[in-house]
Design an enzyme around this catalytic site. Structure first.
Site, PDB file in Angstrom:
ATOM      1  N   GLY C 127       0.815  -1.217   0.000  1.00  0.00           N
ATOM      2  CA  GLY C 127       0.000   0.000   0.000  1.00  0.00           C
ATOM      3  C   GLY C 127       0.846   1.262   0.000  1.00  0.00           C
ATOM      4  N   TYR C 128       1.407   1.567  -1.150  1.00  0.00           N
ATOM      5  CA  TYR C 128       2.257   2.756  -1.258  1.00  0.00           C
ATOM      6  C   TYR C 128       1.565   3.865  -2.047  1.00  0.00           C
ATOM      7  CZ  TYR C 128       6.698   0.711   0.428  1.00  0.00           C
ATOM      8  OH  TYR C 128       7.701   0.177   1.170  1.00  0.00           O
ATOM      9  N   SER C 129       1.333   3.584  -3.340  1.00  0.00           N
ATOM     10  CA  SER C 129       0.808   4.617  -4.237  1.00  0.00           C
ATOM     11  C   SER C 129      -0.578   5.073  -3.814  1.00  0.00           C
ATOM     12  CB  SER C 129       0.711   4.081  -5.669  1.00  0.00           C
ATOM     13  OG  SER C 129       1.982   3.886  -6.198  1.00  0.00           O
ATOM     14  N   GLU C 245      17.047  -4.614  -2.758  1.00  0.00           N
ATOM     15  CA  GLU C 245      17.173  -5.734  -3.685  1.00  0.00           C
ATOM     16  C   GLU C 245      17.813  -5.301  -4.995  1.00  0.00           C
ATOM     17  OE1 GLU C 245      17.837  -8.926  -4.746  1.00  0.00           O
ATOM     18  OE2 GLU C 245      16.813  -8.941  -2.823  1.00  0.00           O
ATOM     19  N   ASN C 387      10.527   5.037 -15.294  1.00  0.00           N
ATOM     20  CA  ASN C 387      11.866   5.220 -15.862  1.00  0.00           C
ATOM     21  C   ASN C 387      12.298   6.687 -15.848  1.00  0.00           C
ATOM     22  OD1 ASN C 387      11.870   2.495 -16.167  1.00  0.00           O
ATOM     23  ND2 ASN C 387      12.318   2.495 -18.364  1.00  0.00           N
ATOM     24  N   GLU C 388      11.317   7.591 -15.899  1.00  0.00           N
ATOM     25  CA  GLU C 388      11.656   9.012 -15.794  1.00  0.00           C
ATOM     26  C   GLU C 388      12.219   9.313 -14.405  1.00  0.00           C
ATOM     27  OE1 GLU C 388       8.712   7.880 -16.976  1.00  0.00           O
ATOM     28  OE2 GLU C 388       9.036   8.332 -19.094  1.00  0.00           O
TER      29      GLU C 388
END
Lengths: 401, 375, 401, 375
Positions: C127-129, C245, C387-388
């Protein structure tokens, strides 16, 4: 909607072809074809031939000695010139300061300067960039202080193409308070390059050519009569100039000619297996993709041209001409160098900078100038508003960001 | 598995790096390059003194038996300094041919002085219509009495002007593209019938085109068995290709670093241009190109040192990837520097030109992808 | 310097191969090979097999039931799993919350949570975003207010992979003043997904799959015992997790297997001319270039691995693994779709989402799931730090900008 | 030379654009697409009423004699709305075959009702091993008594489920890849021996795979001269390819606009993401791709309308360039949108999926570059 030329335009095309066929000197044609650099004498000689024919003022109105051609006629002329390996005209007089003078100059200035620009008797250079203001043109610090009927100019300009060949320089100077970094304090001056206090110092580029310079101005006296328009309004004339010339900035005609030259060259470039590079499927595919890209660019240009012909505004696609034009041209440069293979390694300054014939014991001779050209033309995406600046502008003006 | 440098290798790296820092100030390099020799004889003597010229050769030949990794370290640091001494031409290419094919006597005559720094050599194997194909040899060596008569053209001979002896690849039998029938000869500079056209390459390094017109050489000039030189040539050129890749990686690192530093100091619109995100991301792409190239280099070094069957394929993969990276890194370094990037005055353009030379030297990206596919 | 495996490592490799050869169920292998999606049951079944062998805790220390493997052994294991078409382990438990718990958790938390993560009896989600905080994780607004021995959590999480399959969620919540947008007010909680007040709402992705969800938290009571470490220190645990990781984030092993699968497929893909696509020089060249890029990436990974093996810091090259790994994987996706040709157009949800066999009258069957996979895997360059964002981080931390 | 639209063309553009604005609200489109028909019969009737189904056909066949430019306008606006009605399948492809090959009677039976909106058709010309090669036809039609017996497989038949009649390309003589010996038959849906496997494509649009097992058709079902169908097929597929390119250009414009707008409203790190220069430059690259594609489209339209020899080559060049642009614009639109860009809920992913379908439909970039090279 159609992309065909009218019969009038076809007649005009024939006329241009006949002219180029009979009037373009062999030595000049040969220089252009070989990718070598032209002398000033060659540039002048060719422009005089065109001037005699009445065609030097390609973009100029008739009243100032120009051709008064339609956009399509200009396009045809440029296309045919490229096809015939005629050199490009040096743009500083004909395409840059000329239009500024006939648009904003006084009658006296028009009479004084325009004829010799057309005839190529006077060469111009552009004093815009400064050592500490690259893409950020407005940050210029060269000052002009009014003293009676003169300005006294101090400062330095850089990347000044052909300053060492030029008789005159059109120049942006700061006339307002020294600490004001705004567009409101810039004035547009015409400066005689023989004025005392001017020093031209060469900048040699990576290909060994002397094309650009630093120009130092030390208490240079410039008559107020040599000012274009009003004091402190110079930025608007400079901007007019940047936006003025929408045709041919993509250099489609030249790229097309170079690509076709490369294709011919491949037919005689050994592939090392007993055949020729034209048989190489990987190379052919890259070439085909580039040819398609160029075709797209050509029609992007024609769309602009078509709009201009009917008096419409040129449309958002015209904003990409510079970026795409330089990208295509530089991609062609790359393919020349790749095609050259080992023949692209030797540097022959006598041939590239001078006029000497080169007999390379090795390799296909036609490649001799291609690598220096590739190096030199890296400028295309840097000068005249770098491609990064172009993209900033497109983002702002077209995408509305 | 261990992809780190040994103690000795770290010392070598440090030693070359210190040499470059000490002796390769940009204007000094320029003076050396512009001299008639095209490099510094003093530097060359130093290379010999420091044992660097011994590195690629077997101990029994008087060398150090250095690995591909050692060669890589040397060339990478040379790349960073844009070193112009003819290490690649004399030591790796020509010296490599003598080491691979020469008799003991020939090694004594031609390899020992190379290792001592006393002799310059040049390998002549490229022809006007050979492009990158090593087996495309039309220069002929015809048996005549006790020796051979050589006729043909060789081009872009690195160090071709000042070499005292040439290693000349010529055809003694077979058709133009046959791998068999290719032989190698030692030919002294100044021999009758040989004309040498000296020039500089676009990167400023000297090279020459050679025309052999009925050049007579004795039997003793044959290097290795007649008609059997191709494999050695292929393997020596592969090692030189690998060395050139290492040089490119050194150059690219330097270009990246210089570009990043430049953007931090160059101001436009009142801020350092390093603050522009579009440039940041492009410099990250340059960094990626550098690191992926270095990874390929390590891969090829391991394959070469393992003596693996697939080492030619590994070298081609490396040359291809490094060539792509070189195009990107070279062009972006110039573009991000802007006008100053295309001046002769600043070192950036010289790194760019050398990178471009190496892109075509020993074969383009297309060529090596093709070799990778067919290997 | 050498890239060879030691004899011990070669023995280990054999052992892993034997294990995979005998223990990987056919149906699971088949699903992975076909590019279809696995059921939860299949994931669990496979992890239990590995767990029985003692290998589920690939990256875990021995004391918590992990393998204690060297970096090289982990690498070999992952490579062999990919080679055998074994499914990847779901990472939320094993690779994410597990290490956080055994590093920062209390003994009670370790005993309570770790065993069932290894055995796959408990599934976790992350539960991050949040809906208004995409790449900008710190901008989260889900709040947890302390009430005695509980927190009361309110807010919403999004892009929550497998929330609908998960038993527990590890979650970042804001415990400081509501208006403080800093990292200092974030707490790391473990939340039972069966708690009252939790609603999971599916987000269907463009390939038709149900993988991600919105999770709404409405007055959800979370015991203080379920907090990891200290209140307001959650960001540091989250950052540990992001940096923890380094191996296998490039997914080289899977990309290699997929590329080799594609190459095999080309041998039986008709080219429309009576031959097969493997004969097509243009396609082969693209494949070769990609294979070379993957080889480079493999050695970039090995360089990192080698450094970790000798206890050194992983070096700047490790920063590019995520970006390059996703670029290579997505490029492989593209080539699958290109190779498929017309066979890439049909969508067969029964096969892709379910387990049904498909008999396509047309075209090569093996392509049936490739286009949905291509679509689905566009997420790779978006999720987990786009990737940005990765490039921003590299610019800052590696290039020092 | 004049690359502007005529008054009539501007009216057409406006008319289609208004239809899309009025009838193609995203959820309504979804419902129509998810219906068993896969589109709205009401919309189709409207197309007929507005005369859009007449556009591609000659006046003597009851059409409007519209130009390639007209077709382009229609398809581009359809692209902007992601229109799902089977205009490409029924009108351009199948209708195009009837118009090119049919007798007056056949046109009366099959083209008039298409123009009226009363009949759906589908063209069956792709086979399991034909990839993009139109002359690769292994489905056989064997003369038998007064008719033909057709056997073989056809795949990815657009509109294959609801078509009332199929235009089936089959081989009546020659080897698998011969251009001669290819014939075209009209086969009714439901005929004995025909099995139809209906499915949706990845973009949600219905298609079908068809298996013909000894399907008997009468002599009267032959369209055009036996063995002589290839040129017509090639020309009809080229026009459909061009139409699909126009659809792509419409889609790309829409994706660009939506992406630019999204970046202006979406905030990250406290600012609209449109303020990030890296994204700005990438959106400029999307814009360039859109404009260069549009230019190719105009080029191909002019060539087609001029009836020029090189029109097939022009269409291939266009499909290649548009395909490259589609890859870039589609992927970037999704990437810049981030997570929301890959949800089924937002229209972005649907535009992306349709673009991807068109990338492969009628031939990939590689295929068309190849055709361009050999044409």
């Amino acid at each position: 909607m159609n992309a065909e030329l009218s019969s009038d335009d076809l007649d005009f095309q024939d006329e241009v072809r006949r002219f180029l066929g009979s009037e373009l000197p062999d030595d000049i044609r040969g220089r252009v074809e070989s990718g070598g650099r032209l002398s000033k004498e060659q540039h002048v000689r060719w422009q005089k031939v065109v001037y005699e024919r009445g065609w030097a003022g390609v973009n100029w109105p008739r009243q100032y000695g120009g051709t008064g051609w339609t956009p399509v006629q200009k396009h045809i002329f440029e296309k045919e010139c490229a096809r015939a390996y005629a050199p490009e005209f040096i743009s500083f007089g004909l395409k840059m300061v000329g239009p500024v003078i006939y648009t904003f100059g006084t009658d006296e200035q028009k009479q004084r300067f325009l004829p010799s620009i057309l005839s190529s008797d006077t060469w111009w250079c552009q004093g815009y960039s400064e050592p500490n203001a690259g893409s950020d043109l407005v940050a210029l610090t060269t000052t002009a202080v009014r003293r009676g009927d003169h300005y006294v100019v101090n400062g330095a300009k850089t990347w000044t193409t052909y300053a060492h060949r030029a008789d005159w320089m059109f120049c942006l100077v700061r006339t307002g308070a020294a600490d004001v970094k705004s567009q409101e304090a810039i004035t547009f001056l015409l400066i005689d390059m023989t004025s005392p206090g001017i020093t031209v110092s060469p900048i040699i580029t990576l290909d060994g050519a002397h094309e650009v310079n630093e120009v130092f101005l030390n208490d240079v006296k410039v008559p107020v009569d040599n000012r274009i328009g009003e004091e402190n309004k110079g930025w608007s004339y400079a901007k007019f100039l940047l936006n003025h010339e929408r045709t041919n900035i993509a250099k489609v005609a030249i790229s097309r000619q170079r690509l076709s030259q490369l294709k011919s060259l491949l037919l005689v470039t050994p592939d090392g297996l007993g055949g020729f590079l034209s048989d190489d499927p990987a190379f052919s595919r890259k070439l085909a993709e580039l040819e398609i890209e160029l075709k797209a660019l050509e029609f992007t240009e024609l769309r602009t041209l078509s709009a201009l012909s009917t008096g419409e505004s040129p449309g958002p696609q015209s904003s990409i001409l510079k970026v795409c034009g330089t990208e295509v041209a530089q991609r062609i440069d790359e393919l020349f160098v790749e095609a050259a293979g080992m023949a692209g390694l030797p540097y022959r300054p006598d041939h590239y900078l001078g006029n000497a014939e080169v007999d390379q014991a090795g390799c296909v001779e036609s490649y001799v100038n291609r690598t220096p050209w590739y190096f030199n033309n890296r400028k295309a995406s840097i000068y005249g508003g770098s491609n990064e600046i172009q993209k900033n502008i497109i983002a702002k003006t077209v995408l509305g960001i | 598995m261990d992809l780190s440098y040994s103690e000795e290798q770290l010392l070598l790296k440090d030693s070359v790096s210190r040499f470059v820092a000490r002796s390769y100030e940009f204007n000094r390099r320029r003076d050396n390059l512009h001299s008639s020799l095209g490099y510094s004889a003093e530097n060359w003597a130093l290379f010999a003194e420091l044992g660097w010229l011994m590195i690629p050769f077997d101990e029994e030949d008087g060398g150090l038996g250095g690995s591909a990794v050692d060669l890589m370290i040397l060339m990478e640091e040379f790349g960073k300094g844009l070193v112009v001494e003819p290490f690649l031409a004399t030591t790796v290419l020509a010296g490599g041919l003598v080491a691979a094919l020469g008799s003991d006597r020939q090694k004594g005559d031609y390899l020992s002085p190379v290792i001592d720094g006393a002799m310059q050599l040049a390998a002549c194997y490229i022809e006007p219509d050979s492009r990158y194909c090593l087996s495309r040899v039309t220069t002929k060596a015809v048996r005549d009495g006790g020796g051979y008569v050589i006729s043909g053209k060789k081009c872009v001979v690195l160090n071709g002007g000042h070499a005292e002896n040439y290693l000349v690849v010529a055809r003694t039998s077979g058709d133009s593209n046959d791998q068999s029938g290719i032989s190698c000869f030692i030919v002294p500079n100044g021999v009758s019938g040989l004309s040498v056209d000296n020039y500089r390459m676009n990167d400023g390094v000297p090279a020459a085109d050679l025309v052999f017109t009925d050049v007579r050489v004795p039997e003793s000039s044959v290097l290795g068995a007649i008609g059997d030189g191709f494999k050695a040539l292929e393997s020596v050129v592969a090692r030189a290709t690998f060395a050139a890749c290492a040089e490119s990686v050194g150059i690219m690192d330097e270009l990246l670093n210089k570009t990043v530093e430049y953007t931090k100091t160059r101001k436009q619109f009142g801020v350092p241009i390093s603050s522009f995100q579009a440039l940041q991301h492009r410099m990250v792409d340059m960094f990626i190109a550098c690191e992926q190239s270095r990874s390929m280099l390590l891969m090829a070094a391991c394959e070469l040192d393992q003596g693996s069957e697939s080492s030619l394929k590994a070298v081609s993969a490396t040359k291809a990837r490094v060539g792509q990276a070189a195009r990107l890194v070279g062009q972006e370094a110039v573009q991000i520097h802007g006008g100053i990037g295309i001046t002769d005055e600043l070192d950036i353009s010289h790194y760019f030109k050398r990178l471009t030379s190496i892109e075509n030297l020993f074969g383009s990206v297309d060529y090596h992808v093709g070799r990778y596919m067919s290997a």
